[in-house]
Write a protein that holds these residues in place. Sequence first.
Motif, mmCIF file in Angstrom:
data_model
loop_
_atom_site.group_PDB
_atom_site.id
_atom_site.type_symbol
_atom_site.label_atom_id
_atom_site.label_comp_id
_atom_site.label_asym_id
_atom_site.label_seq_id
_atom_site.Cartn_x
_atom_site.Cartn_y
_atom_site.Cartn_z
ATOM 1 N N ALA A 1 0.814 -1.216 0.000
ATOM 2 C CA ALA A 1 0.000 0.000 0.000
ATOM 3 C C ALA A 1 0.845 1.262 0.000
ATOM 4 O O ALA A 1 0.312 2.377 -0.033
ATOM 5 C CB ALA A 1 -0.933 0.007 1.202
ATOM 6 N N GLY A 2 2.165 1.097 0.052
ATOM 7 C CA GLY A 2 3.052 2.261 0.075
ATOM 8 C C GLY A 2 3.312 2.796 1.462
ATOM 9 O O GLY A 2 3.712 3.960 1.612
ATOM 10 N N VAL A 3 3.112 1.971 2.479
ATOM 11 C CA VAL A 3 3.388 2.376 3.858
ATOM 12 C C VAL A 3 4.761 1.859 4.263
ATOM 13 O O VAL A 3 5.012 0.649 4.214
ATOM 14 C CB VAL A 3 2.314 1.846 4.824
ATOM 15 N N ALA A 4 5.641 2.759 4.642
ATOM 16 C CA ALA A 4 6.979 2.391 5.111
ATOM 17 C C ALA A 4 6.961 2.261 6.626
ATOM 18 O O ALA A 4 6.472 3.159 7.327
ATOM 19 C CB ALA A 4 7.997 3.447 4.695
ATOM 20 N N LEU A 5 7.474 1.155 7.130
ATOM 21 C CA LEU A 5 7.612 0.957 8.566
ATOM 22 C C LEU A 5 9.095 1.081 8.913
ATOM 23 O O LEU A 5 9.917 0.275 8.467
ATOM 24 C CB LEU A 5 7.087 -0.415 8.996
ATOM 25 N N ILE A 6 9.422 2.103 9.699
ATOM 26 C CA ILE A 6 10.790 2.327 10.162
ATOM 27 C C ILE A 6 10.864 1.896 11.617
ATOM 28 O O ILE A 6 10.073 2.352 12.451
ATOM 29 C CB ILE A 6 11.186 3.805 10.040
ATOM 30 N N VAL B 1 3.265 6.964 2.965
ATOM 31 C CA VAL B 1 3.153 7.281 4.391
ATOM 32 C C VAL B 1 4.248 6.507 5.117
ATOM 33 O O VAL B 1 4.632 5.419 4.667
ATOM 34 C CB VAL B 1 1.773 6.871 4.967
ATOM 35 N N ALA B 2 4.730 7.044 6.235
ATOM 36 C CA ALA B 2 5.714 6.323 7.047
ATOM 37 C C ALA B 2 5.209 6.174 8.476
ATOM 38 O O ALA B 2 4.568 7.076 9.022
ATOM 39 C CB ALA B 2 7.059 7.045 7.044
ATOM 40 N N VAL B 3 5.510 5.019 9.058
ATOM 41 C CA VAL B 3 5.258 4.757 10.469
ATOM 42 C C VAL B 3 6.611 4.514 11.113
ATOM 43 O O VAL B 3 7.434 3.761 10.589
ATOM 44 C CB VAL B 3 4.359 3.516 10.673
ATOM 45 N N ILE B 4 6.877 5.156 12.255
ATOM 46 C CA ILE B 4 8.128 4.924 12.958
ATOM 47 C C ILE B 4 7.849 4.434 14.361
ATOM 48 O O ILE B 4 6.936 4.917 15.045
ATOM 49 C CB ILE B 4 9.017 6.189 12.988
ATOM 50 N N ALA C 1 3.833 8.138 14.441
ATOM 51 C CA ALA C 1 4.668 7.559 15.483
ATOM 52 C C ALA C 1 3.879 6.530 16.280
ATOM 53 O O ALA C 1 2.750 6.796 16.700
ATOM 54 C CB ALA C 1 5.192 8.649 16.424
ATOM 55 N N ALA C 2 4.472 5.348 16.463
ATOM 56 C CA ALA C 2 3.910 4.306 17.325
ATOM 57 C C ALA C 2 4.837 4.209 18.535
ATOM 58 O O ALA C 2 5.900 3.591 18.470
ATOM 59 C CB ALA C 2 3.825 2.977 16.584
#
Length: 258
Positions: free
Chosen positions: A10-15, A49-52, A100-101
């Motif tokens: 889906a184009g979501v980057a998980l850092i 989108v990015a999630v860190i 941010a998680a």
Amino acid sequence: MSIDLHVDDAGVALITINRPEARNAFDAEHYQQISRAWERVRDDPAIRVAVITGAGDKSFSAGADLKTFVGRKAEMSEFWLTQKDQLLNRGLEVWKPVIAAVNGYCIGGGMTLLLATDIRVAVPHATFSLAEVKRGIIAGNGGTQRCIAQLPYAIAMEALLTGDTIDAATAERWGLINKVVPPEQLLEEAMKYAHRIAANAPLAVQAAKELAVKAPEMGLAAGLRMEQFTNKLLSSTNDAREGALAFREKRPARFTAS
């Protein structure tokens, strides 16, 4: 020990800040790695989108690993290398949304990183502080600037001047974070936000973020005019046409960032 980055369909980057043995603190090497990760998020058209988050269940990030910097003598010339190894919280312009998680300690540089994100989810045992004044320094990389912009004046000054810790419930009450969820739901909740955003028109999402972030420095009149210019540009895109067509046909839109 690394900064891990994975991108889903889906184009979501998980850092993931993957240094749990050091409370996910950053030494020089990991600062360089996170800089490269943010550059990829900024530049890779496959990422929307990015999630860190931090590895483990104790710490999002404790910020700079101070013991690795003690005694390090930097050349004066480095002071003017303002674009070297740029960070999200140091001024790198990333208009793709960042979520941010927060899975535990969010202190010092971890907190200034949080302040540079757009949506924030945390576990109940997460704690937040800008404790730099207790170490003889200030909250850099935007700490003093974003804290006062995002929190009520008295609350921001309490955080900056006392260096005291607040819990997740207090952070939610003051709007520092969006939501507190059980640990087993943290990443799921962050990814829900990410996928909802990733399903929207990427160009419009990035434009909305940039205009919102720059609003305080533009003033209302200039901001309103920039909205007009931006919508004029967006209205001629394939995504705008697809959005209208999908609405008429009562189906999900298939945006292509074009």
